[in-house]
Write a protein that holds these residues in place. Structure first.
Motif, PDB file in Angstrom:
ATOM      1  N   LEU A 191       0.859  -1.494  -0.041  1.00  0.00           N
ATOM      2  CA  LEU A 191       0.086  -0.311   0.063  1.00  0.00           C
ATOM      3  C   LEU A 191       0.631   1.664  -0.248  1.00  0.00           C
ATOM      4  N   PRO A 192       1.888   1.848   0.869  1.00  0.00           N
ATOM      5  CA  PRO A 192       2.735   2.552   0.966  1.00  0.00           C
ATOM      6  C   PRO A 192       3.062   3.233  -0.747  1.00  0.00           C
ATOM      7  N   ILE A 193       3.863   1.631  -1.257  1.00  0.00           N
ATOM      8  CA  ILE A 193       4.091   1.883  -2.424  1.00  0.00           C
ATOM      9  C   ILE A 193       3.217   2.626  -3.710  1.00  0.00           C
ATOM     10  N   VAL A 194       2.056   2.106  -3.765  1.00  0.00           N
ATOM     11  CA  VAL A 194       1.256   2.584  -4.645  1.00  0.00           C
ATOM     12  C   VAL A 194       0.528   3.662  -3.738  1.00  0.00           C
ATOM     13  N   ARG A 195       1.358   4.538  -2.993  1.00  0.00           N
ATOM     14  CA  ARG A 195       0.136   5.681  -2.440  1.00  0.00           C
ATOM     15  C   ARG A 195      -0.165   6.188  -3.012  1.00  0.00           C
ATOM     16  N   PRO A 196       0.756   7.197  -3.529  1.00  0.00           N
ATOM     17  CA  PRO A 196      -0.024   8.247  -5.709  1.00  0.00           C
ATOM     18  C   PRO A 196      -0.803   7.714  -5.647  1.00  0.00           C
ATOM     19  N   ALA A 197      -1.238   6.350  -6.347  1.00  0.00           N
ATOM     20  CA  ALA A 197      -2.368   5.780  -7.119  1.00  0.00           C
ATOM     21  C   ALA A 197      -3.298   5.899  -6.354  1.00  0.00           C
ATOM     22  N   VAL A 198      -3.288   5.584  -4.947  1.00  0.00           N
ATOM     23  CA  VAL A 198      -4.729   5.699  -4.017  1.00  0.00           C
ATOM     24  C   VAL A 198      -4.684   6.563  -4.066  1.00  0.00           C
ATOM     25  N   ALA A 199      -4.565   8.116  -3.952  1.00  0.00           N
ATOM     26  CA  ALA A 199      -4.803   9.263  -3.923  1.00  0.00           C
ATOM     27  C   ALA A 199      -5.041   9.579  -4.955  1.00  0.00           C
ATOM     28  N   THR A 200      -4.417   9.158  -5.935  1.00  0.00           N
ATOM     29  CA  THR A 200      -5.073  10.129  -7.546  1.00  0.00           C
ATOM     30  C   THR A 200      -6.476   9.040  -7.439  1.00  0.00           C
ATOM     31  N   TYR A 201      -6.833   7.811  -7.716  1.00  0.00           N
ATOM     32  CA  TYR A 201      -8.347   7.529  -6.641  1.00  0.00           C
ATOM     33  C   TYR A 201      -9.509   7.977  -6.285  1.00  0.00           C
ATOM     34  N   ALA A 202      -8.740   8.183  -4.985  1.00  0.00           N
ATOM     35  CA  ALA A 202      -9.456   9.194  -3.965  1.00  0.00           C
ATOM     36  C   ALA A 202      -9.784  10.315  -3.836  1.00  0.00           C
ATOM     37  N   ILE A 203      -9.180  11.162  -4.807  1.00  0.00           N
ATOM     38  CA  ILE A 203      -9.684  12.108  -5.900  1.00  0.00           C
ATOM     39  C   ILE A 203     -10.631  12.563  -6.448  1.00  0.00           C
ATOM     40  N   LEU A 204     -10.738  11.964  -7.519  1.00  0.00           N
ATOM     41  CA  LEU A 204     -11.581  11.262  -8.415  1.00  0.00           C
ATOM     42  C   LEU A 204     -12.620  10.655  -7.960  1.00  0.00           C
ATOM     43  N   ARG A 205     -12.564   9.863  -7.223  1.00  0.00           N
ATOM     44  CA  ARG A 205     -14.099   9.375  -6.412  1.00  0.00           C
ATOM     45  C   ARG A 205     -14.557  10.341  -5.883  1.00  0.00           C
ATOM     46  N   PHE A 206     -14.065  11.476  -5.154  1.00  0.00           N
ATOM     47  CA  PHE A 206     -14.181  12.656  -4.557  1.00  0.00           C
ATOM     48  C   PHE A 206     -15.456  13.272  -5.446  1.00  0.00           C
ATOM     49  N   ILE A 207     -14.547  13.923  -6.306  1.00  0.00           N
ATOM     50  CA  ILE A 207     -15.059  14.672  -7.334  1.00  0.00           C
ATOM     51  C   ILE A 207     -16.706  13.905  -7.472  1.00  0.00           C
ATOM     52  N   TRP A 208     -16.246  12.529  -8.039  1.00  0.00           N
ATOM     53  CA  TRP A 208     -17.234  12.316  -8.849  1.00  0.00           C
ATOM     54  C   TRP A 208     -18.475  12.262  -8.068  1.00  0.00           C
ATOM     55  N   THR A 209     -18.231  11.215  -6.698  1.00  0.00           N
ATOM     56  CA  THR A 209     -19.717  11.253  -5.887  1.00  0.00           C
ATOM     57  C   THR A 209     -19.874  13.158  -5.270  1.00  0.00           C
ATOM     58  N   TRP A 210     -19.357  13.985  -4.965  1.00  0.00           N
ATOM     59  CA  TRP A 210     -19.607  15.244  -4.667  1.00  0.00           C
ATOM     60  C   TRP A 210     -20.919  15.679  -6.072  1.00  0.00           C
ATOM     61  N   ASN A 211     -20.728  15.379  -7.439  1.00  0.00           N
ATOM     62  CA  ASN A 211     -21.124  14.908  -8.377  1.00  0.00           C
ATOM     63  C   ASN A 211     -22.055  15.057  -8.757  1.00  0.00           C
ATOM     64  N   ASP A 212     -22.499  14.116  -8.104  1.00  0.00           N
ATOM     65  CA  ASP A 212     -23.330  12.734  -8.694  1.00  0.00           C
ATOM     66  C   ASP A 212     -24.937  13.821  -8.558  1.00  0.00           C
ATOM     67  N   TYR A 213     -25.826  13.129  -9.238  1.00  0.00           N
ATOM     68  CA  TYR A 213     -27.351  14.077  -9.316  1.00  0.00           C
ATOM     69  C   TYR A 213     -28.341  12.887  -8.979  1.00  0.00           C
ATOM     70  N   GLN A 214     -28.013  11.037 -10.106  1.00  0.00           N
ATOM     71  CA  GLN A 214     -28.629  10.994 -10.422  1.00  0.00           C
ATOM     72  C   GLN A 214     -29.056   9.965  -9.220  1.00  0.00           C
ATOM     73  N   ASN A 215     -27.741   9.368  -8.361  1.00  0.00           N
ATOM     74  CA  ASN A 215     -28.089   8.983  -7.020  1.00  0.00           C
ATOM     75  C   ASN A 215     -28.976   9.094  -6.619  1.00  0.00           C
ATOM     76  N   PRO A 216     -28.727  10.579  -6.132  1.00  0.00           N
ATOM     77  CA  PRO A 216     -29.531  11.163  -4.672  1.00  0.00           C
ATOM     78  C   PRO A 216     -30.697  11.259  -5.100  1.00  0.00           C
ATOM     79  N   LEU A 217     -30.985  12.016  -6.744  1.00  0.00           N
ATOM     80  CA  LEU A 217     -32.607  12.305  -6.925  1.00  0.00           C
ATOM     81  C   LEU A 217     -33.010  11.075  -6.699  1.00  0.00           C
ATOM     82  N   ILE A 218     -32.566   9.931  -7.387  1.00  0.00           N
ATOM     83  CA  ILE A 218     -33.245   8.707  -7.379  1.00  0.00           C
ATOM     84  C   ILE A 218     -33.391   7.710  -6.029  1.00  0.00           C
ATOM     85  N   PHE A 219     -32.789   7.618  -5.225  1.00  0.00           N
ATOM     86  CA  PHE A 219     -32.602   7.333  -4.080  1.00  0.00           C
ATOM     87  C   PHE A 219     -32.737   8.114  -2.213  1.00  0.00           C
TER      88      PHE A 219
END
Lengths: 279, 313
Positions: A191-219
């Motif tokens: 895990l420490p070796i791939v930390r930059p990749a984890v950071a990239t994925y975490a930022i992307l996931r945060f942005i996608w979740t923050w912007n999500d409209y469809q799931n909150p609208l339905i659920f």
């Protein structure tokens, strides 16, 4: 070959031209920001007042944040959902990615194909049964339900797996000889070796979740549980033609994301570039 | 890979059979433990629902009426789809919307070539053109809604000063609504393609351009014979992901037009949403979902076949 860095006239000219293109490209944002600072009567003044002649910023933003539909509440909801989704998703994905790349077990190859195959399913195709299931399980109209929807990411697993594969097996084997189990190897070495990749994925996931409209609208149904995107839409419907307020709300909805993006800019852009080139 | 290394271990350690099988057993268990949260999650949230979609597509069931009212009706939902005007309109609109993909790619490639070689402030430009992509679609849609305002919106005011007397009313005009959505969609997606293209351009060996320079080739020649062919795998990736993404457009329609005016902006996902969550018609919506799935599935298959054929190095 290596000359002193010189200013290249051609390059300067194309930089200037492209700079104006980028400003034109960003005009909707600039318009949004400038409108959010105006009084209502000046919104459609023509020629457009990019810098407001009469400022009303304080009262616009006050109404958005602490008015009848206070954004601080929806902000809190969005932060809660986005942070929890990101955390769970990162843990689940990196565990699975490690299992699929560094633990050599026969079922792994098959299970990985099954996981990858689900990526072909457009999310909307499974929406109706998801909805029925959520009603049945009591997850409908809860934040936990919404968080779980975004927590099992095939993309995240695939992306992190690519990076785990890059770790040389000798590392793992050496640790094994020293008596370390997979759990320890995962936490202490991989895990420490791939930390930059984890950071990239975490930022992307945060942005996608923050912007999500469809799931909150339905659920989600309850107003108090609304995320910022749902609130934004409701705010627009209620405030109809109060464009200054709507733009202040839009600025508020975009701003935190912009900060996350600019802070993690390199991670995000590299992550997207990498995913794209590798396919 | 995994099965290969297991079989070599097998050959090497045939004598220590008991020890080997013990290790393998524990590796199996550990492996399953690592991947089980993911497997459990996607089984409940993706696999089970998609199977259910395929089953429910053959049922007539309104969600509010309770499961005992469910009736199996064979292919009736699909037959009904064939004569559902709104559904056909949705498929056509989805097909038209695909045009956003090549347009986005052309703009992005053009910008990428300039940004990659010919400008200062590279990272500023990357961030600037990427901004719409990371911004919330709801907020963006609301801003464009006001920009497109028929009489007072800034866009039409500019058009009127330029001498166009009756500018289109954009999202409230059935002839222009879909085009308006397409413009916004292109504006949003350029940043993504741009970043991918820049990365693709950087992987082209510089020697090729230097060699062409020595031969006195002009820029267009270099583009036609070096850049374009060598960037084709990236283009192919963007084409496929772009088409798949165009099938998933929902937020723009939901916020801006709700499929109107006169169904001019309805698309498969929107039609599905309306039937499922406004009419609560589970069976019919599932049939639409199956069609959507098949479209995306066949595009993915084309990608797999195409990727093997269209790699130029």
């Amino acid at each position: 070959m290596q000359k002193q860095r010189k200013w290249d006239a051609k390059k300067i000219i194309s930089t200037i031209i492209l700079f104006f293109c980028s400003i034109a490209f960003l005009l909707p944002f600039i318009w949004m920001l400038s409108t959010s600072l105006k009084i209502e009567a000046d919104v459609f003044k023509y020629p457009i007042e990019w810098i407001p002649s009469r400022w009303n910023a304080a009262s616009n933003y006050q109404e958005v944040w602490f008015g009848d539909h206070p954004f601080y509440l929806y902000y809190w909801n969005s932060i809660k959902v986005a942070v929890c989704t990101t955390l769970i998703s990162v843990v689940v994905s990196s565990l699975a990615a490690y299992g699929f790349s560094k633990v050599r077990f026969p079922a792994g190859a098959w299970l990985f194909i099954i996981v990858l195959a689900t990526y072909m399913v457009p999310p909307q195709a499974s929406l109706v049964p998801q909805f029925i299931l959520y009603r049945y399980l009591g997850l409908f109209d809860t934040h936990i339900g919404l968080i779980l929807l975004g927590s099992f990411s095939v993309l995240g697993t695939f992306m992190l797996r690519q990076f785990f594969i890059g770790i040389h097996n000798d590392f793992i084997d050496a640790a094994k000889i020293d008596g370390a189990g997979h759990w320890r190897i995962f936490w202490r070495i991989a895990l420490p070796i791939v930390r930059p990749a984890v950071a990239t994925y975490a930022i992307l996931r945060f942005i996608w979740t923050w912007n999500d409209y469809q799931n909150p609208l339905i659920f989600l149904r309850t107003d108090a549980l609304y995320t910022i995107q749902l609130a934004m839409q409701k705010f627009t419907t209620i405030n109809g033609s109060f464009y200054t307020l709507i733009m202040a709300a839009a600025v508020s909805a975009i701003l935190p994301l912009l900060i996350v993006f600019i802070l993690g800019q390199k991670h995000v852009i590299d992550g997207i570039a990498l995913g794209g080139v590798k396919g | 890979m995994a099965s290969n290394s297991v079989s070599t271990t097998e050959e090497l350690h045939q004598s220590k059979k008991t020890k080997k099988s013990k290790i393998e057993k524990s590796e199996n268990l550990v492996g399953l433990l690592f991947v089980s949260p993911m497997l459990l999650g996607i089984s409940v949230i993706v696999l089970f629902p998609i199977v259910a979609t395929f089953i429910l597509a053959f049922a007539d069931w309104k969600f509010v009426t309770g499961i005992d009212q469910l009736q199996w009706i064979g292919f009736d939902n699909f037959v009904a789809l064939a004569s559902d005007e709104k559904f056909i309109k949705s498929v056509i609109n989805n097909a038209i919307f695909i045009f956003t993909v090549p347009i986005t790619m052309m703009c992005a490639l053009f910008l990428a070539i300039i940004i990659d070689k010919n400008v200062y402030l590279k990272s500023y430009f990357k961030v600037a053109f990427f901004m719409p992509y990371i911004s919330s679609v709801v907020a963006i849609a609301v801003v464009w809604q006001v920009l497109f305002h028929p009489s007072q919106g800034p866009i039409n005011q500019v058009l009127m000063t330029l001498g166009i007397e009756n500018p289109p009313t954009w999202i409230s005009d059935p002839n222009f609504a879909l085009i308006s959505l397409m413009i916004i969609h292109i504006w949003i997606s350029i940043g993504f393609s741009l970043i991918v293209y820049i990365a693709g351009l950087q992987s082209i060996p510089k020697e090729l351009y230097e060699a062409a320079d020595i031969d006195g080739a002009n820029s267009w020649y270099k583009f036609r014979n070096i850049t374009f062919p060598l960037i084709s795998p990236t283009s192919f990736f963007l084409l496929i992901t772009g088409i798949i993404a165009s099938f998933k457009v929902f937020d723009l329609i939901a916020v801006l037009t709700e499929g109107g005016p006169l169904n001019s902006t309805t698309m498969l996902v929107w039609h599905l949403y309306e039937r499922a969550f406004l009419d609560l018609d589970v069976g019919y919506a599932s049939a639409i979902a199956v069609v959507l799935f098949l479209f995306v599935f066949s595009i993915t298959i084309i990608q797999w076949i195409g990727q093997k054929k269209w790699v130029n190095y």
